[in-house]
Design an enzyme around this catalytic site. Structure first.
Site, mmCIF file in Angstrom:
data_model
loop_
_atom_site.group_PDB
_atom_site.id
_atom_site.type_symbol
_atom_site.label_atom_id
_atom_site.label_comp_id
_atom_site.label_asym_id
_atom_site.label_seq_id
_atom_site.Cartn_x
_atom_site.Cartn_y
_atom_site.Cartn_z
ATOM 1 N N GLY A 35 2.098 5.009 -0.690
ATOM 2 C CA GLY A 35 1.522 6.302 -1.035
ATOM 3 C C GLY A 35 2.635 7.263 -1.392
ATOM 4 N NE ARG A 36 6.431 9.564 3.272
ATOM 5 C CZ ARG A 36 5.937 10.597 3.961
ATOM 6 N NH1 ARG A 36 6.171 11.822 3.564
ATOM 7 N NH2 ARG A 36 5.245 10.385 5.058
ATOM 8 N NE ARG A 52 5.235 15.372 4.269
ATOM 9 C CZ ARG A 52 6.549 15.299 4.361
ATOM 10 N NH1 ARG A 52 7.306 16.134 3.693
ATOM 11 N NH2 ARG A 52 7.110 14.384 5.104
ATOM 12 C CE1 TYR A 85 -0.154 10.775 3.380
ATOM 13 C CE2 TYR A 85 2.099 10.383 2.681
ATOM 14 C CZ TYR A 85 0.875 9.909 3.059
ATOM 15 O OH TYR A 85 0.658 8.544 3.118
ATOM 16 C CD GLU A 120 -2.273 -1.171 2.976
ATOM 17 O OE1 GLU A 120 -1.771 -0.422 3.832
ATOM 18 O OE2 GLU A 120 -3.212 -1.925 3.217
ATOM 19 C CE1 TYR A 164 3.201 14.533 10.228
ATOM 20 C CE2 TYR A 164 3.453 15.204 7.946
ATOM 21 C CZ TYR A 164 2.714 14.599 8.935
ATOM 22 O OH TYR A 164 1.488 14.074 8.638
ATOM 23 C CB CYS A 195 -1.282 35.274 11.448
ATOM 24 S SG CYS A 195 -1.521 36.585 10.256
ATOM 25 C CD GLU A 196 -1.100 29.660 13.703
ATOM 26 O OE1 GLU A 196 -0.363 29.310 14.653
ATOM 27 O OE2 GLU A 196 -2.320 29.848 13.823
HETATM 28 C C1 LIG Z 1 -0.879 6.116 5.130
HETATM 29 C C2 LIG Z 1 -1.018 4.673 4.901
HETATM 30 C C3 LIG Z 1 -0.317 4.063 3.853
HETATM 31 C C4 LIG Z 1 0.640 4.798 2.966
HETATM 32 O O1 LIG Z 1 1.787 5.203 3.646
HETATM 33 P P1 LIG Z 1 3.022 5.822 2.815
HETATM 34 O O2 LIG Z 1 4.023 6.102 3.854
HETATM 35 O O3 LIG Z 1 2.528 7.032 2.137
HETATM 36 O O4 LIG Z 1 3.477 4.776 1.862
HETATM 37 C C5 LIG Z 1 -0.523 2.719 3.644
HETATM 38 N N1 LIG Z 1 -1.369 1.996 4.423
HETATM 39 C C6 LIG Z 1 -2.061 2.547 5.449
HETATM 40 C C7 LIG Z 1 -2.965 1.709 6.269
HETATM 41 C C8 LIG Z 1 -1.907 3.905 5.719
HETATM 42 O O5 LIG Z 1 -2.586 4.441 6.730
#
Ligand SMILES: *Cc1c(COP(=O)(O)O)cnc(C)c1O
Length: 441
Positions: free
Chosen positions: A292-293, A331, A392, A290, A335, A363-364
């Site tokens: 994403g990033r 971000r 993100y 899974e 972070y 304004c932060e």
């Molecule tokens: C956020 C998330 C991802 C993706 O994470 P990345 O660091 O962007 O690869 C995959 N699975 C679950 C359950 C998540 O919450």
């Protein structure tokens, strides 16, 4: 440990979708970013379809080379724009979703429900019912309560939910505290020690088909060790459950693979493929990840313009105040993340640098994109690209300080098109209403 910031040449060298043209300045997938900034104004997000494709293919190749069949369920939350999803669907990705809204988005993008996995620590009845109605591929259950509730809902709906238990393997992903999810005390997943009993229970409950296990230990993970430790625990559990005669067909290995924002030694996907192959590869499982990033972050840049400069006394970096802010890109304020910055104009790109702090107008005090960054002498109206903001980024933006959401553009092979216009100011208050008792005056 002192860290050395990459200079512009270094930033470009490790980002094949970007290059600096002596005439046209910074080019992204064949499109001069100055052209986009001039026509669209700033701030403006630019997403590279070709980069999304290249990275997805590289990821897939790493698993093929290890002889692993691997489904890629792209984690929608990283960037859920329909155009991004359309590209990734074309590249054969399914979706990992964490809300009913993301489920609807994934379906809207044409992702087949059978290729959708529903993760998340708090799914409402309405969301689970929607998942059952759409007959999505898999629901990753995160608690005993959720397992029993899903069984009731599925039975009532006359449906069968395909379930994986999300296990918390108590592994420290050695990443930022706010993006770690697999430690004892993190809110995610089912405690490692309780998972087998719950799996057993799930196999006996009506309305459920237990298909396997899932884990996701955090984000921006930069070494193989936490992945290997988590998958080794999952493999052990698969073997144990099967010894009891329980069916375990699938393991969802989660996301979390990190990228190089600054000077990180980002692991190539072969590291992840190796960790999975060594722990789970011989167990005859349907495997999925899974990410994403890793797919989306390097595929996006945020264009911004300098509003003005503010000189500081000797020994303190001057401020460059830009027209993007923490409401656009959260971000850095959330972070303390580091993002590369490259001026769009060719004459600036290789000019002598001096430390500058780049801040937004919100304004932060946390509205800071970079402190003491070595940058060329920026002037008002100079534009810069903030790199690796495809994940993100736009998804986390808000309208704080009544700042409308920025426009979004997609590029590929020298072509570009607007995929979201800049939000109209009036839309910010269009849904506001004033209680009648306040009267008109
Ligand atoms: C956020 C998330 C991802 C993706 O994470 P990345 O660091 O962007 O690869 C995959 N699975 C679950 C359950 C998540 O919450």
């Amino acid at each position: 440990m002192t860290r050395h910031d990459p200079d512009i040449m270094n930033l470009l060298a490790s980002r094949p979708s970007l290059h600096m043209d002596a005439q046209d300045g910074l080019i992204f997938e064949g499109v001069p970013l100055q052209t986009i900034a001039s026509q669209m104004g700033t701030p403006c997000w630019v997403m590279g379809a070709g980069t999304l494709r290249r990275r997805t293919r590289n990821l897939r190749k790493a698993f093929t080379e290890r002889g692993l069949g691997m489904s890629i369920h792209y984690a929608l939350k990283a960037n859920d724009h329909l155009a991004t999803l359309a590209v990734l669907r074309q590249e054969g990705c399914g979706a990992d979703i964490v809300s009913g809204g993301e489920l609807r988005r994934a379906c809207q993008a044409g992702i087949h429900p059978g290729d959708i996995v529903f993760s998340g620590v708090g799914k409402t009845d309405a969301e689970l019912n929607l998942a059952l109605q759409e007959d999505i591929g898999q629901i990753n259950v995160e608690s005993a309560e959720e397992l029993r509730r899903l069984s009731r809902l599925a039975t009532a709906a006359g449906a069968v939910a395909r379930v994986a238990l999300r296990v918390n393997p108590h592994v420290d992903a050695d990443t930022h505290d706010k993006i770690s999810t697999g430690r004892l005390g993190d809110k995610f997943g089912i405690d490692w020690a309780e998972a087998p009993a719950l799996y057993r229970e799930g196999c006996a409950l009506p309305g459920l088909e237990m298909i396997g296990l899932a884990t996701h230990i955090g984000s921006q993970i930069l070494t193989a060790a936490p992945f290997r430790a988590a998958y080794a625990r999952i493999a052990e559990m698969v073997i144990g459950l099967r010894q009891e005669g329980l069916p375990v067909h699938a393991v969802d290995c989660g996301g979390g693979l990190g990228i190089r924002y600054r000077d990180e030694l980002a692991p190539p996907p072969s590291i992840l493929a190796g960790a999975i192959a060594e722990t789970l590869g011989s167990l005859d499982l349907r495997l999925a990840i899974e990410p994403g990033r890793w797919i989306a972050a390097p595929a996006g840049v945020l264009l911004t313009s300098v509003i003005g400069l503010k000189a500081q006394r000797e020994g303190i970096s001057d401020f460059a105040i830009v027209d993007a802010a923490m409401n656009d890109l959260a971000r850095p304020s959330l972070y303390d993340s580091w993002h590369g910055m490259i001026p769009l104009a060719p004459d600036l790109a290789y000019a002598e640098t001096a430390p500058l702090s780049v801040v937004g107008p919100v304004c932060e005090s946390s509205d800071v994109f970079a402190r003491d960054r070595a940058l060329p002498p920026l002037r008002p109206d100079d534009r810069i690209a903030i790199l690796d903001t495809g994940a993100y980024g736009a998804v986390m933006s808000s309208t704080y300080n009544a700042r409308p959401r920025a426009a979004q553009v997609m590029v590929e092979n020298g072509a570009w098109e607007v995929i979201t216009p800049r939000q109209r100011l009036e839309s910010l208050w269009a849904d506001d209403s004033i209680p009648e008792w306040l009267g008109a005056g």
